[in-house]
Design a protein around this motif. Structure first.
Motif, short mmCIF file in Angstrom:
data_model
loop_
_atom_site.label_atom_id
_atom_site.label_comp_id
_atom_site.label_asym_id
_atom_site.label_seq_id
_atom_site.Cartn_x
_atom_site.Cartn_y
_atom_site.Cartn_z
N GLU A 36 10.60 29.94 52.10
CA GLU A 36 9.60 30.04 51.43
C GLU A 36 8.86 29.25 51.48
OE1 GLU A 36 9.14 33.32 49.38
OE2 GLU A 36 11.46 33.85 50.47
N LEU A 37 8.98 28.00 51.51
CA LEU A 37 7.16 27.12 51.31
C LEU A 37 6.96 27.02 53.11
CD1 LEU A 37 6.04 25.21 50.25
CD2 LEU A 37 7.71 23.08 50.62
N LYS A 38 7.66 27.41 54.29
CA LYS A 38 7.19 27.36 55.04
C LYS A 38 6.38 28.40 55.60
CE LYS A 38 8.39 27.40 59.93
NZ LYS A 38 7.18 27.91 60.94
N GLY A 39 6.56 30.24 55.20
CA GLY A 39 6.18 31.14 54.93
C GLY A 39 4.91 31.21 54.22
N ALA A 40 4.89 30.48 53.16
CA ALA A 40 3.79 30.77 52.05
C ALA A 40 2.76 28.84 52.77
CB ALA A 40 4.23 29.50 50.92
N MET A 41 3.23 28.17 53.07
CA MET A 41 1.95 27.61 54.25
C MET A 41 1.66 28.08 55.56
SD MET A 41 4.18 23.78 53.98
CE MET A 41 2.91 22.56 54.66
N ASP A 42 2.54 28.45 56.27
CA ASP A 42 2.09 28.97 57.32
C ASP A 42 0.94 30.45 57.06
OD1 ASP A 42 3.04 27.89 59.47
OD2 ASP A 42 5.07 30.11 58.90
N GLU A 43 1.42 31.47 56.03
CA GLU A 43 0.01 32.38 55.33
C GLU A 43 -0.99 31.60 55.12
OE1 GLU A 43 2.14 35.36 52.56
OE2 GLU A 43 3.72 35.05 53.67
N ALA A 44 -1.41 30.32 54.54
CA ALA A 44 -2.06 29.52 53.78
C ALA A 44 -2.49 28.47 54.97
CB ALA A 44 -1.47 29.01 52.63
N GLY A 45 -2.26 29.03 56.00
CA GLY A 45 -2.81 28.22 57.61
C GLY A 45 -2.56 27.26 57.58
N ILE A 46 -0.91 26.43 56.83
CA ILE A 46 -1.37 24.97 56.80
C ILE A 46 -0.18 24.79 58.07
CG2 ILE A 46 -0.21 23.17 55.66
CD1 ILE A 46 -0.72 24.66 53.27
N ASP A 47 -0.46 23.82 59.25
CA ASP A 47 -0.23 23.53 60.25
C ASP A 47 1.76 23.30 59.88
OD1 ASP A 47 1.16 22.86 62.54
OD2 ASP A 47 0.29 21.31 62.90
N GLU A 72 -2.64 15.31 56.40
CA GLU A 72 -3.26 16.71 56.34
C GLU A 72 -2.35 18.03 55.41
OE1 GLU A 72 -2.03 15.46 59.34
OE2 GLU A 72 -4.21 13.71 59.22
N ALA A 73 -0.74 17.91 55.66
CA ALA A 73 -0.44 19.56 55.45
C ALA A 73 -0.32 18.80 53.94
CB ALA A 73 1.04 19.22 55.98
N VAL A 74 -0.33 17.37 53.39
CA VAL A 74 0.34 17.53 52.07
C VAL A 74 -2.09 17.90 51.29
CG1 VAL A 74 -0.01 16.30 50.12
CG2 VAL A 74 1.72 15.86 52.18
N LEU A 75 -2.87 17.54 51.84
CA LEU A 75 -4.16 17.59 51.02
C LEU A 75 -4.33 19.30 51.29
CD1 LEU A 75 -5.62 15.08 52.74
CD2 LEU A 75 -5.54 14.78 50.61
N ALA A 76 -4.57 19.99 52.46
CA ALA A 76 -4.07 21.50 53.04
C ALA A 76 -3.59 22.10 51.51
CB ALA A 76 -4.02 22.28 54.23
N LEU A 77 -2.46 22.02 51.51
CA LEU A 77 -1.68 22.78 50.96
C LEU A 77 -2.39 22.13 49.20
CD1 LEU A 77 1.41 24.05 50.17
CD2 LEU A 77 2.70 22.03 49.88
N ALA A 78 -2.63 21.00 48.70
CA ALA A 78 -2.50 20.93 47.50
C ALA A 78 -4.26 21.77 47.79
CB ALA A 78 -3.05 19.05 47.47
N ASN A 79 -4.77 21.60 47.99
CA ASN A 79 -5.94 22.60 48.39
C ASN A 79 -5.55 24.47 48.50
OD1 ASN A 79 -9.21 23.03 48.42
ND2 ASN A 79 -8.02 23.80 50.11
N ALA A 80 -4.28 24.60 48.54
CA ALA A 80 -4.10 25.89 48.63
C ALA A 80 -3.48 25.95 47.31
CB ALA A 80 -2.94 26.27 49.41
N ALA A 81 -3.12 24.94 46.36
CA ALA A 81 -2.54 25.59 44.94
C ALA A 81 -3.80 24.99 44.30
CB ALA A 81 -1.82 24.38 45.09
N ARG A 82 -4.81 24.66 44.28
CA ARG A 82 -5.99 24.39 42.93
C ARG A 82 -6.57 25.55 43.60
NH1 ARG A 82 -6.50 19.07 45.29
NH2 ARG A 82 -6.09 17.77 43.66
N GLU A 83 -6.81 26.49 44.87
CA GLU A 83 -7.59 27.68 44.58
C GLU A 83 -6.94 28.96 43.84
OE1 GLU A 83 -8.18 28.33 49.49
OE2 GLU A 83 -9.25 26.48 49.05
N GLU A 84 -5.60 29.06 43.75
CA GLU A 84 -4.92 29.42 43.63
C GLU A 84 -4.60 29.37 42.04
OE1 GLU A 84 -2.16 33.12 43.09
OE2 GLU A 84 -3.44 32.07 44.66
N ALA A 85 -4.74 28.15 41.84
CA ALA A 85 -4.71 28.09 40.47
C ALA A 85 -6.06 28.92 39.52
CB ALA A 85 -4.36 27.08 39.90
#
Length: 93
Positions: A36-47, A72-85
């Motif tokens: 699930e996490l990999k799929g969500a990260m892929d959908e968010a454009g995170i390598d 880079e992945a941590v920062l992209a994931l944090a950014n995606a979480a903030r945008e969703e929030a």
């Protein structure tokens, strides 16, 4: 072994497998969570090509998923979480 070890800190339940306990169920939930996490990260454009994880289980049969992520992945994931929030806060306003 440490010659000063007195055995008091030894907790066999913390490292022994117990016959009849379904550890696979916890491991499977960790594998499913990783998918699930990999799929969500892929959908968010995170390598995710360099993301490392190893599904495991604890002595209480809970699944765990330790992760190793490049910065880079941590920062992209944090950014995606903030945008969703932010999106959820705006939708609720």
């Amino acid at each position: 072994m440490d010659p000063n070890f007195d055995g008091e800190a030894l907790e066999p339940d913390g490292w022994m497998w117990v016959r009849g306990v379904d550890y696979v169920a916890g491991w499977r939930s960790a594998v499913d969570a990783a998918t699930e996490l990999k799929g969500a990260m892929d959908e968010a454009g995170i390598d995710t090509t360099v993301v490392m994880s190893m599904a495991s289980t604890t002595t209480d049969v809970s699944g765990v998923l330790p992760l190793s992520l490049p910065v880079e992945a941590v920062l992209a994931l944090a950014n995606a979480a903030r945008e969703e929030a932010l999106r959820w806060r705006r939708a609720g306003a």
